[in-house]
Design a protein around this motif. Structure first.
Motif, PDB file in Angstrom:
ATOM      1  N   LEU A 167       0.813  -1.211   0.000  1.00  0.00           N
ATOM      2  CA  LEU A 167       0.000   0.000   0.000  1.00  0.00           C
ATOM      3  C   LEU A 167       0.854   1.272   0.000  1.00  0.00           C
ATOM      4  CD1 LEU A 167      -2.812  -1.074   2.488  1.00  0.00           C
ATOM      5  CD2 LEU A 167      -3.080  -0.640   0.033  1.00  0.00           C
ATOM      6  N   GLN A 168       2.176   1.097   0.218  1.00  0.00           N
ATOM      7  CA  GLN A 168       3.079   2.251   0.173  1.00  0.00           C
ATOM      8  C   GLN A 168       3.384   2.666  -1.268  1.00  0.00           C
ATOM      9  OE1 GLN A 168       4.030   3.671   3.041  1.00  0.00           O
ATOM     10  NE2 GLN A 168       3.177   2.077   4.366  1.00  0.00           N
ATOM     11  N   VAL A 169       3.082   1.787  -2.221  1.00  0.00           N
ATOM     12  CA  VAL A 169       3.328   2.092  -3.629  1.00  0.00           C
ATOM     13  C   VAL A 169       2.414   3.247  -4.062  1.00  0.00           C
ATOM     14  CG1 VAL A 169       3.159   1.199  -5.993  1.00  0.00           C
ATOM     15  CG2 VAL A 169       4.032  -0.270  -4.151  1.00  0.00           C
ATOM     16  N   LYS A 170       2.966   4.152  -4.842  1.00  0.00           N
ATOM     17  CA  LYS A 170       2.220   5.352  -5.268  1.00  0.00           C
ATOM     18  C   LYS A 170       0.876   4.982  -5.899  1.00  0.00           C
ATOM     19  CE  LYS A 170       2.708   9.556  -8.042  1.00  0.00           C
ATOM     20  NZ  LYS A 170       3.568  10.319  -8.987  1.00  0.00           N
ATOM     21  N   ASN A 171      -0.166   5.657  -5.445  1.00  0.00           N
ATOM     22  CA  ASN A 171      -1.542   5.519  -5.953  1.00  0.00           C
ATOM     23  C   ASN A 171      -2.217   4.195  -5.578  1.00  0.00           C
ATOM     24  OD1 ASN A 171      -1.473   8.054  -7.235  1.00  0.00           O
ATOM     25  ND2 ASN A 171      -0.547   7.164  -9.078  1.00  0.00           N
ATOM     26  N   ARG A 172      -1.534   3.324  -4.839  1.00  0.00           N
ATOM     27  CA  ARG A 172      -2.144   2.029  -4.543  1.00  0.00           C
ATOM     28  C   ARG A 172      -3.353   2.161  -3.624  1.00  0.00           C
ATOM     29  NH1 ARG A 172      -4.504  -1.696  -6.442  1.00  0.00           N
ATOM     30  NH2 ARG A 172      -5.042  -3.327  -4.957  1.00  0.00           N
ATOM     31  N   VAL A 173      -3.298   3.086  -2.640  1.00  0.00           N
ATOM     32  CA  VAL A 173      -4.436   3.246  -1.742  1.00  0.00           C
ATOM     33  C   VAL A 173      -5.668   3.709  -2.520  1.00  0.00           C
ATOM     34  CG1 VAL A 173      -5.376   4.640   0.139  1.00  0.00           C
ATOM     35  CG2 VAL A 173      -3.116   3.604   0.379  1.00  0.00           C
ATOM     36  N   ALA A 174      -5.496   4.691  -3.382  1.00  0.00           N
ATOM     37  CA  ALA A 174      -6.625   5.202  -4.177  1.00  0.00           C
ATOM     38  C   ALA A 174      -7.182   4.101  -5.077  1.00  0.00           C
ATOM     39  CB  ALA A 174      -6.185   6.395  -5.015  1.00  0.00           C
ATOM     40  N   GLY A 207       2.861  -9.317 -12.586  1.00  0.00           N
ATOM     41  CA  GLY A 207       3.239  -8.267 -13.532  1.00  0.00           C
ATOM     42  C   GLY A 207       3.713  -7.005 -12.859  1.00  0.00           C
ATOM     43  N   ASP A 208       3.119  -5.887 -13.259  1.00  0.00           N
ATOM     44  CA  ASP A 208       3.549  -4.590 -12.735  1.00  0.00           C
ATOM     45  C   ASP A 208       3.365  -4.481 -11.229  1.00  0.00           C
ATOM     46  OD1 ASP A 208       4.244  -3.792 -15.257  1.00  0.00           O
ATOM     47  OD2 ASP A 208       2.408  -2.658 -15.629  1.00  0.00           O
ATOM     48  N   ARG A 209       2.283  -5.045 -10.706  1.00  0.00           N
ATOM     49  CA  ARG A 209       2.046  -4.930  -9.272  1.00  0.00           C
ATOM     50  C   ARG A 209       3.102  -5.675  -8.472  1.00  0.00           C
ATOM     51  NH1 ARG A 209      -3.829  -6.057  -7.255  1.00  0.00           N
ATOM     52  NH2 ARG A 209      -2.696  -5.772  -5.307  1.00  0.00           N
ATOM     53  N   PHE A 210       3.542  -6.831  -8.981  1.00  0.00           N
ATOM     54  CA  PHE A 210       4.601  -7.559  -8.281  1.00  0.00           C
ATOM     55  C   PHE A 210       5.908  -6.777  -8.358  1.00  0.00           C
ATOM     56  CE2 PHE A 210       8.108 -10.662  -8.289  1.00  0.00           C
ATOM     57  CZ  PHE A 210       7.933 -11.159  -7.007  1.00  0.00           C
ATOM     58  N   SER A 211       6.188  -6.218  -9.526  1.00  0.00           N
ATOM     59  CA  SER A 211       7.408  -5.416  -9.688  1.00  0.00           C
ATOM     60  C   SER A 211       7.390  -4.212  -8.754  1.00  0.00           C
ATOM     61  CB  SER A 211       7.549  -4.943 -11.137  1.00  0.00           C
ATOM     62  OG  SER A 211       7.681  -6.045 -12.014  1.00  0.00           O
ATOM     63  N   SER A 216       9.370  -1.484  -4.050  1.00  0.00           N
ATOM     64  CA  SER A 216       9.093  -0.791  -2.800  1.00  0.00           C
ATOM     65  C   SER A 216       9.908  -1.382  -1.669  1.00  0.00           C
ATOM     66  CB  SER A 216       7.594  -0.873  -2.465  1.00  0.00           C
ATOM     67  OG  SER A 216       7.313  -0.234  -1.248  1.00  0.00           O
ATOM     68  N   MET A 217       9.972  -2.711  -1.613  1.00  0.00           N
ATOM     69  CA  MET A 217      10.760  -3.368  -0.575  1.00  0.00           C
ATOM     70  C   MET A 217      12.236  -3.069  -0.741  1.00  0.00           C
ATOM     71  SD  MET A 217       8.700  -7.005  -0.414  1.00  0.00           S
ATOM     72  CE  MET A 217       9.852  -7.765   0.732  1.00  0.00           C
ATOM     73  N   SER A 218      12.709  -3.065  -1.999  1.00  0.00           N
ATOM     74  CA  SER A 218      14.116  -2.777  -2.274  1.00  0.00           C
ATOM     75  C   SER A 218      14.456  -1.335  -1.910  1.00  0.00           C
ATOM     76  CB  SER A 218      14.413  -3.026  -3.753  1.00  0.00           C
ATOM     77  OG  SER A 218      15.743  -2.695  -4.050  1.00  0.00           O
ATOM     78  N   GLU A 219      13.541  -0.421  -2.229  1.00  0.00           N
ATOM     79  CA  GLU A 219      13.778   0.996  -1.932  1.00  0.00           C
ATOM     80  C   GLU A 219      13.871   1.228  -0.435  1.00  0.00           C
ATOM     81  OE1 GLU A 219      11.562   5.331  -2.532  1.00  0.00           O
ATOM     82  OE2 GLU A 219      10.864   3.560  -3.615  1.00  0.00           O
TER      83      GLU A 219
END
Length: 229
Positions: A167-174, A207-211, A216-219
């Protein structure tokens, strides 16, 4: 760092340890000594023990005889497999909920959805996560299948840290909130096929969501390492 606010200290403590595991500050094999952790976080050993028990239930740590608690290793392939199973279970719960939900279930689901909406408006991803958790448990309950509820809850606990961090990924909450809107509509309109499909799509990570999750974890791991230098 001493944890404040006694009423939410156990939750914050678990989240702090969980974050350090996910970001690599506590790598696989890292020994989690209760005394050391209690000193570091400024709490007694009792909340540390409780936090470690919860993390063991989630599969993030392993409690081994004579060695104590150590950080477990969950590889990307295993993570994808767990999300695939979770998507299937939640899809089934949604299908059954569309057929079996009661008036009480309807209220619980809509109340949980509104709570998610309010949390999303604050911009606090963690606050949203905990309301999101309530939302999904409302769907499990509405399935009226005790065995399925148990299985969903168990795997939800296992994936909890990963569901929270994504959920920390940009725009994921929205995006998540918009997906909830469609899921609620399908369940309340008694459309089991749509509820199952929407929930599967909502949960599965590929796909993109896994990436995005891995990035996010790597960052976060890189940020943690930089702070330590």
């Amino acid at each position: 760092m001493t944890l404040s606010a006694p009423e939410d200290a156990p939750l914050k403590l678990r989240d702090r340890i969980e974050n350090e595991i996910l970001t690599g500050d506590m790598p696989p094999g890292f020994r989690l000594d209760e005394v050391t952790l209690a000193t570091r976080f400024g709490v007694s050993r009792t909340p540390i023990r409780e936090a470690l028990f919860q993390l063991a239930s989630a599969g993030l740590i392993e409690i081994r005889p004579r060695r104590g608690a150590v950080v477990a290793e969950v590889g990307p392939e295993r993570l994808v497999q767990m999300f695939e199973v979770m998507a299937g279970l939640e899809g089934m719960a949604g299908r059954l909920a569309a057929r079996r939900h009661t008036d009480a279930d309807r209220r619980s689901l809509t109340d949980a959805h509104e709570a998610c909406r309010r949390a999303a408006e604050t911009g606090d991803a963690d606050a949203y996560y905990y309301e999101n958790e309530r939302f999904h448990h409302a769907i499990y309950a509405a399935s009226r299948n005790a065995f399925l509820i148990d299985q969903c809850a168990a795997l939800h606990r296992r994936l909890k840290p990963y569901r929270r961090i994504q959920l920390q990924v940009k725009n994921r909450v929205a995006n998540s909130l918009a997906e909830h809107e469609a899921i609620v509509a399908a369940i309340l309109n008694l459309d089991g096929d749509a509820a199952e499909r929407l929930l599967r799509d909502h949960i599965v990570i590929q796909g993109d969501r896994f990436s995005d999750l891995m990035a996010s974890m790597s960052e976060r791991a890189g940020s943690t390492a930089a702070k330590g230098r």
